[in-house]
Scaffold this motif. Structure first.
Motif, short mmCIF file in Angstrom:
data_model
loop_
_atom_site.label_atom_id
_atom_site.label_comp_id
_atom_site.label_asym_id
_atom_site.label_seq_id
_atom_site.Cartn_x
_atom_site.Cartn_y
_atom_site.Cartn_z
N PHE A 132 0.44 47.31 68.73
CA PHE A 132 1.38 47.89 69.69
C PHE A 132 0.83 47.92 71.11
O PHE A 132 1.59 47.82 72.08
CB PHE A 132 1.79 49.30 69.24
N GLY A 133 -0.47 48.04 71.26
CA GLY A 133 -1.04 47.97 72.61
C GLY A 133 -0.79 46.62 73.26
O GLY A 133 -0.50 46.53 74.46
N GLN A 134 -0.88 45.56 72.46
CA GLN A 134 -0.62 44.21 72.98
C GLN A 134 0.85 44.03 73.32
O GLN A 134 1.20 43.37 74.31
CB GLN A 134 -1.07 43.18 71.95
N LEU A 135 1.74 44.61 72.52
CA LEU A 135 3.17 44.51 72.81
C LEU A 135 3.51 45.24 74.10
O LEU A 135 4.27 44.74 74.94
CB LEU A 135 3.99 45.07 71.65
N THR A 159 6.98 55.41 74.23
CA THR A 159 5.88 55.48 75.18
C THR A 159 6.07 56.58 76.23
O THR A 159 7.17 57.08 76.45
CB THR A 159 5.71 54.15 75.95
N GLY A 160 4.94 56.92 76.85
CA GLY A 160 4.96 57.61 78.12
C GLY A 160 4.95 56.57 79.23
O GLY A 160 5.28 55.40 78.99
N ASP A 161 4.57 56.96 80.42
CA ASP A 161 4.45 55.99 81.51
C ASP A 161 3.24 55.09 81.29
O ASP A 161 2.14 55.57 80.99
CB ASP A 161 4.27 56.71 82.85
N VAL A 162 3.44 53.78 81.44
CA VAL A 162 2.35 52.81 81.37
C VAL A 162 2.46 51.93 82.62
O VAL A 162 3.42 51.19 82.77
CB VAL A 162 2.42 51.95 80.09
N PRO A 163 1.48 51.98 83.51
CA PRO A 163 1.58 51.24 84.77
C PRO A 163 1.53 49.73 84.58
O PRO A 163 0.93 49.22 83.62
CB PRO A 163 0.37 51.71 85.58
N MET A 164 2.16 49.02 85.48
CA MET A 164 2.11 47.56 85.48
C MET A 164 0.66 47.08 85.50
O MET A 164 -0.18 47.62 86.22
CB MET A 164 2.85 47.02 86.71
N GLY A 165 0.39 46.08 84.66
CA GLY A 165 -0.94 45.50 84.61
C GLY A 165 -1.91 46.18 83.66
O GLY A 165 -3.07 45.76 83.57
N THR A 166 -1.45 47.18 82.93
CA THR A 166 -2.34 47.88 81.99
C THR A 166 -2.74 46.94 80.86
O THR A 166 -1.88 46.33 80.22
CB THR A 166 -1.64 49.12 81.41
N PRO A 167 -4.04 46.80 80.56
CA PRO A 167 -4.47 45.95 79.45
C PRO A 167 -4.15 46.57 78.10
O PRO A 167 -3.86 47.77 78.00
CB PRO A 167 -5.98 45.83 79.66
N LEU A 202 -2.55 51.43 74.56
CA LEU A 202 -2.44 52.27 73.37
C LEU A 202 -2.38 53.75 73.72
O LEU A 202 -1.77 54.55 73.01
CB LEU A 202 -3.62 52.01 72.42
N ASP A 203 -3.02 54.12 74.83
CA ASP A 203 -3.02 55.52 75.26
C ASP A 203 -1.64 55.98 75.69
O ASP A 203 -1.39 57.19 75.80
CB ASP A 203 -4.01 55.73 76.41
N GLY A 204 -0.75 55.04 75.96
CA GLY A 204 0.60 55.38 76.39
C GLY A 204 1.55 55.68 75.25
O GLY A 204 2.70 56.08 75.48
N ILE A 205 1.11 55.54 74.00
CA ILE A 205 1.99 55.79 72.85
C ILE A 205 2.09 57.28 72.60
O ILE A 205 1.07 57.98 72.47
CB ILE A 205 1.46 55.07 71.60
N ARG A 206 3.31 57.78 72.52
CA ARG A 206 3.53 59.20 72.27
C ARG A 206 3.99 59.48 70.84
O ARG A 206 3.57 60.45 70.22
CB ARG A 206 4.60 59.73 73.25
N LEU A 207 4.89 58.65 70.33
CA LEU A 207 5.50 58.91 69.03
C LEU A 207 5.72 57.60 68.28
O LEU A 207 5.81 56.53 68.89
CB LEU A 207 6.85 59.61 69.20
N VAL A 208 5.81 57.70 66.96
CA VAL A 208 6.05 56.54 66.09
C VAL A 208 7.25 56.86 65.20
O VAL A 208 7.43 58.01 64.77
CB VAL A 208 4.81 56.23 65.22
N MET A 209 8.07 55.85 64.90
CA MET A 209 9.22 56.04 64.02
C MET A 209 9.56 54.72 63.33
O MET A 209 8.97 53.68 63.62
CB MET A 209 10.42 56.57 64.80
#
Length: 337
Positions: free
Chosen positions: A242-245, A147-155, A160-167
């Motif tokens: 992944f957004g929910q996680l 991830t990049g930065d994801v602020p506390m409380g983000t729904p 999902l917008d905070g995902i940068r890379l997958v492996m």
């Protein structure tokens, strides 16, 4: 684009850009020397890496070289956070059913997660070093995002917008140490040694239509001692995307750039034949799940855990048959001490 980290004797290695077909690579030194630098300044540095990636794929770079997964560390060799979920509830259901236990209703609305060690990841071709076979050595084939930065409380939808890379992941587990640890009521610790990741981490655009609303719709292959034991579809049966996680983590805290979030063991439901017998044609992504299936079918597990000298290969291929992330290929070895 596809990114990897080469071994150079340091803790964080050297960042390299890898071609789409995983055949060639180029050091990213002129842009950034480490992946964490890129994650910390993504909007400025990632377009520069993308330009280098495009040139590499077009054969226009002057200093490219043959890509060698053997030289890879984990794409992010150490991370500020490694949080692993259990997003495939079929896996949880099988484990509970094998123990004649019910799955609590809350498991279907609130993800299970644990905090793993993130200071000592191992590379995709590094040995898995374990003190004793008696610990119950198991592989776990999973997917993870950085991830990049994801602020506390983000729904979840915005997370999902905070995902940068997958492996890909081999979340090594020592199954025989788990019951005593869980009985203490404080979760996994010694039962979760160093985790391994795929040779490359990829941006979402590399996945095309296979990436859909936080799920990766491709088969994940597990080959144990040269025999395919799993070809599980990672997409449709992922209960929590992944957004929910990520949203689960940042309910009460910020998630910072360089956090790794895992899916948990990729697991598919079984099928019932005309005689009412259950079978699992897509196999399994960890030995513990197979042992649960055997317990459900015949009353006791048959498949042993891994032994010293065993090998595990974890890989995901796209519709074109090409490896997306490169393969995790590891041998189980005994620690010297």
């Amino acid at each position: 684009m596809k990114l990897a980290t080469y071994k150079d004797g340091s803790r964080d290695g050297q960042l390299v850009v890898v071609s789409r077909d995983l055949s060639t690579a180029h050091y990213a030194t002129g842009i950034a020397s480490r992946l964490q630098q890129v994650l910390d300044d993504w909007n400025f540095l990632s377009p520069q890496l993308q330009d280098l990636y495009d040139q590499l794929n077009q054969g226009k770079t002057r200093h490219s070289f043959a890509f060698d997964p053997q030289q890879c560390m984990a794409p992010l060799p150490r991370a500020y956070q490694w949080a692993d979920g259990s997003a495939y509830l079929n896996h949880v259901e099988l484990v509970r059913k094998a123990r004649n236990a019910e799955v609590p209703a809350t498991f279907y609305s609130d993800p299970l997660m644990y905090q793993g060690g993130s200071d000592d990841f191992i590379g995709p071709r590094d040995d898995v070093v374990v003190p004793s076979e008696a610990f119950g050595i198991d592989f776990e084939a999973e997917i993870a995002v950085i991830t990049g930065d994801v602020p506390m409380g983000t729904p979840a939808d915005r997370a999902l917008d905070g995902i940068r890379l997958v492996m890909l992941v081999n979340d090594v587990s020592l199954r025989n140490l788990i019951p005593a640890e869980l009985a203490k009521g404080f979760g996994f610790f010694q039962s979760k040694p160093a985790t391994a990741f795929s040779p490359v981490a990829v941006t979402l655009d590399e996945l095309g239509s296979a990436w859909d609303q936080g799920r990766l719709h491709l088969p994940l292959q597990s080959v144990w001692n040269g025999r395919q034991v799993g070809l599980c579809d990672a997409g449709p049966e992922m209960t929590f995307h992944f957004g929910q996680l990520i949203a689960h983590i940042c309910k009460t805290r910020n998630v910072r750039a360089g956090s790794i979030v895992g899916s948990g063991t990729v697991s598919n439901q079984g099928e019932t034949d005309a005689q009412g017998r259950s079978h699992w044609p897509k196999g399994y992504s960890c030995i513990a799940e197979q042992r649960c299936i055997e317990t459900i079918q015949s009353g006791q597990p048959v498949t042993p855990f891994m032994k010293f000298g065993d090998t595990i290969r974890i890989e995901m291929k796209g519709p074109d048959g090409r490896s997306v992330f490169g393969a995790i290929e590891q041998k189980i070895v005994e620690s010297a001490a």
